[in-house]
Design a protein around this motif. Structure first.
Motif, mmCIF file in Angstrom:
data_model
loop_
_atom_site.group_PDB
_atom_site.id
_atom_site.type_symbol
_atom_site.label_atom_id
_atom_site.label_comp_id
_atom_site.label_asym_id
_atom_site.label_seq_id
_atom_site.Cartn_x
_atom_site.Cartn_y
_atom_site.Cartn_z
ATOM 1 N N HIS A 26 3.821 3.871 1.929
ATOM 2 C CA HIS A 26 3.198 3.821 3.252
ATOM 3 C C HIS A 26 3.933 2.875 4.210
ATOM 4 O O HIS A 26 4.125 1.703 3.911
ATOM 5 C CB HIS A 26 1.747 3.383 3.102
ATOM 6 C CG HIS A 26 0.968 3.362 4.386
ATOM 7 N ND1 HIS A 26 0.544 4.508 5.017
ATOM 8 C CD2 HIS A 26 0.545 2.329 5.157
ATOM 9 C CE1 HIS A 26 -0.111 4.191 6.118
ATOM 10 N NE2 HIS A 26 -0.129 2.864 6.236
ATOM 11 N N ARG A 27 4.338 3.399 5.345
ATOM 12 C CA ARG A 27 4.918 2.631 6.447
ATOM 13 C C ARG A 27 6.113 1.756 6.030
ATOM 14 O O ARG A 27 6.240 0.609 6.475
ATOM 15 C CB ARG A 27 3.850 1.778 7.132
ATOM 16 C CG ARG A 27 2.776 2.608 7.800
ATOM 17 C CD ARG A 27 1.905 1.803 8.721
ATOM 18 N NE ARG A 27 2.639 1.401 9.912
ATOM 19 C CZ ARG A 27 2.109 0.690 10.902
ATOM 20 N NH1 ARG A 27 0.848 0.306 10.824
ATOM 21 N NH2 ARG A 27 2.814 0.366 11.964
ATOM 22 N N GLN A 86 -5.825 2.276 5.573
ATOM 23 C CA GLN A 86 -5.026 1.157 6.072
ATOM 24 C C GLN A 86 -5.913 0.069 6.658
ATOM 25 O O GLN A 86 -6.900 0.356 7.347
ATOM 26 C CB GLN A 86 -4.052 1.665 7.136
ATOM 27 C CG GLN A 86 -3.159 0.591 7.732
ATOM 28 C CD GLN A 86 -2.199 1.162 8.767
ATOM 29 O OE1 GLN A 86 -1.346 1.961 8.432
ATOM 30 N NE2 GLN A 86 -2.357 0.763 10.013
ATOM 31 N N GLU A 87 -5.564 -1.186 6.384
ATOM 32 C CA GLU A 87 -6.316 -2.312 6.948
ATOM 33 C C GLU A 87 -5.776 -2.648 8.328
ATOM 34 O O GLU A 87 -4.679 -3.199 8.467
ATOM 35 C CB GLU A 87 -6.220 -3.537 6.044
ATOM 36 C CG GLU A 87 -7.071 -4.702 6.580
ATOM 37 C CD GLU A 87 -7.213 -5.814 5.574
ATOM 38 O OE1 GLU A 87 -6.190 -6.413 5.216
ATOM 39 O OE2 GLU A 87 -8.346 -6.081 5.142
ATOM 40 N N ARG A 109 0.383 -2.764 7.053
ATOM 41 C CA ARG A 109 0.936 -1.720 6.190
ATOM 42 C C ARG A 109 0.137 -1.581 4.901
ATOM 43 O O ARG A 109 0.436 -0.733 4.075
ATOM 44 C CB ARG A 109 2.391 -2.038 5.836
ATOM 45 C CG ARG A 109 3.353 -1.991 7.003
ATOM 46 C CD ARG A 109 4.751 -2.404 6.551
ATOM 47 N NE ARG A 109 4.781 -3.805 6.151
ATOM 48 C CZ ARG A 109 5.713 -4.333 5.347
ATOM 49 N NH1 ARG A 109 6.664 -3.592 4.853
ATOM 50 N NH2 ARG A 109 5.678 -5.614 5.048
ATOM 51 N N PHE A 141 -3.364 -1.468 2.284
ATOM 52 C CA PHE A 141 -4.629 -0.743 2.175
ATOM 53 C C PHE A 141 -5.764 -1.721 1.906
ATOM 54 O O PHE A 141 -5.555 -2.808 1.367
ATOM 55 C CB PHE A 141 -4.557 0.327 1.089
ATOM 56 C CG PHE A 141 -4.155 -0.169 -0.267
ATOM 57 C CD1 PHE A 141 -2.820 -0.432 -0.560
ATOM 58 C CD2 PHE A 141 -5.096 -0.384 -1.250
ATOM 59 C CE1 PHE A 141 -2.444 -0.901 -1.815
ATOM 60 C CE2 PHE A 141 -4.729 -0.846 -2.510
ATOM 61 C CZ PHE A 141 -3.398 -1.110 -2.785
#
Length: 494
Positions: free
Chosen positions: A281-282, A311-312, A316, A318
């Motif tokens: 992710h990202r 996503q928080e 980037r 979780f």
């Protein structure tokens, strides 16, 4: 070294105790910030038939509805000078109330925090405000302006059709509309019980404070543990596509399939390495990100996941405390120009096929494994997040997640991760959710396997153009009988 010693001290002192029916996860430390995670083993899978959304609505009303002594406005005004925060995070299987405060204000903060959960106000005006917010989230946010999240939620509804995971955490429009304040009060009394409760606390809290919290929450009914049984998700035949039609300048794509592995199984950790290589992710580590964005500049990002991922904020990472007994593999292709959507779907599917057939090389495995071991340490930069991951580890019955990642990954070989690919990943039977304006036009192109050429604004290397020749005519094995177009306004209605 000082930080290392403190870190180790926290590890050693992390304990889980059970007294009567209330479980606790305690992480004492020298941090002046006190973190709370009050978690109930209830979620949207416990929603009442015809009142889908009652778990989330009740949870938000508790967190944002005031106490018997204070209105919600007074709660906000009292906490503001303390820079304290209270949040709630309902999900499918658990609901977590999260609090943060400096120890100087612990006593006053805890009085409000506990009163919100133990002595809720249940004011009619608050109820209608929170209920309106819940309906507006589905009708005005999800259906109208948040196409990326709409695609991901549509995919989960497809993967878990006629399954307790099938509705959104927030419920349905008709379900929320049918909920009355009396329903919420009854749900609270029957479901927010000691037997479903885990108290998580971290920081430099006073000696005896945990016992006080446990005693206070013993006011809740004892109740009984009620874990909703989960059937297997329906089997997928070929590639099943649903296009969600709505006005949109870009096209968002998500696809995936359920997998029978969670953090409780060792194979999950082999898949973590695979997933990082394929679509972390990202980051620009992943194949998808490098091929679709890096090489071709088609969109902002392209990622893959082996479990539910939220996503928080703008980070980037979780969020913790969204554990599930059943998980799914998914790919998220962020919005593309409509004319690039077919090409992007083809490219991502083709890369998944290559991954399944060729696996990772030794070098790719070692690089990705080392990255995950080090990257995962960044997921617990705050005490509150560490507490959340510790509680997740209790849910799955494992050692502390971050420690287990390092332990398991160091035991892996390239053969292990390639075996996990063969066991859990595939590209033939997949569900695809597309959010697009030109639904019929896109449907015809996909169904007919029409060539999907791509136009570049600048010169690209010959190697990419050569690869494009395969992508533009890559055959998607579509299940014609399972190809649907639905209006966005039909989703999450009932």
């Amino acid at each position: 070294m000082k930080h290392l010693i403190l870190f180790l001290a926290i590890l050693v002192m992390t304990t889980t105790a059970i007294s009567n029916t209330i479980k606790t996860v305690e992480m004492p430390s020298k941090s002046p910030l006190i973190a709370f995670r009050i978690q109930f083993r209830i979620g949207s899978i416990n929603d009442i038939n015809g009142k889908e959304g009652i778990n989330a609505l009740t949870s938000f009303l508790l967190a944002q509805g005031g106490t018997q002594e204070l209105t919600f406005k007074q709660v906000i005004e009292k906490m503001y000078p303390w820079a304290a925060a209270i949040d709630v995070q309902p999900d499918k299987e658990v609901t977590t109330f999260i609090g943060n405060v400096h120890r100087d204000h612990l006593e006053n903060f805890y009085k409000i925090f506990s009163d919100l959960l133990l002595h809720p106000r249940f004011d009619s005006e608050d109820f209608h405000r929170v209920k309106d917010d819940a309906i507006n989230y589905l009708t005005n946010n999800l259906r109208s302006i948040n196409d990326e999240e709409l695609g991901k939620q549509a995919l989960q509804s497809m993967l878990y059709d006629e399954h307790p995971y099938g509705t959104t955490v927030n419920g349905t429009v008709q379900g929320i509309t049918a909920i009355l304040l009396e329903d919420v009060k009854l749900y609270y009394q029957s479901m927010f019980t000691q037997s479903q409760l885990t108290i998580g606390i971290a920081g430099d809290y006073p000696i005896g404070f945990v016992e006080k919290v446990k005693n206070d929450f013993s006011q809740l009914p004892k109740g009984a543990v009620t874990v909703v049984p989960l059937p297997k998700p329906k089997a997928i035949r070929d590639i099943e596509v649903t296009i969600v039609e709505k006005p949109a300048r870009a096209t968002a794509i998500s696809f995936g399939f359920p997998i029978e592995v969670t953090r409780a199984e060792n194979d999950f950790y082999a898949l973590m390495v695979v997933n990082s290589y394929f679509g972390e992710h990202r980051t620009f580590n992943g194949v998808l990100m490098n091929k679709i964005r890096g090489d071709r500049g088609i969109n902002y990002g392209d990622y893959s996941y082996i479990e539910n991922f939220i996503q928080e904020g703008g980070s980037r990472f979780f969020i913790p405390n969204i554990p599930r007994r059943q998980q799914f593999f998914s790919v998220w292709i962020r919005p593309t120009k409509p004319e690039d959507a077919h090409f992007s779907l083809r490219e991502a599917m083709r890369e998944l096929k290559i991954l399944c057939e060729k696996g990772l090389t030794k070098e790719q495995f070692e690089t990705s494994r080392d990255f995950v071991i080090n990257y995962s340490k960044l997921w617990v930069q705050t005490q509150n997040r560490r507490l959340g991951f510790e509680m997740d580890s209790k849910f799955y019955g494992t050692d502390f997640f971050i420690d287990k990642i390092e332990k398991e990954l160091k035991k892996l070989s390239v053969a292990d991760v390639n075996k996990a690919i063969k066991k859990y990943l595939q590209y033939q039977n997949v569900k695809v959710a597309i959010v697009a304006q030109n639904a019929n036009e896109l449907k015809e192109k996909i169904l007919n396997n029409a060539v999907s050429p791509i136009q570049y604004a600048t010169k690209v290397p010959d190697a990419i153009l050569e690869e494009d020749k395969d992508i533009v005519q890559y055959l998607l094995n579509i299940n014609n009988d399972a190809f649907k177009i639905v209006s966005a306004n039909e989703l999450f209605e009932k």
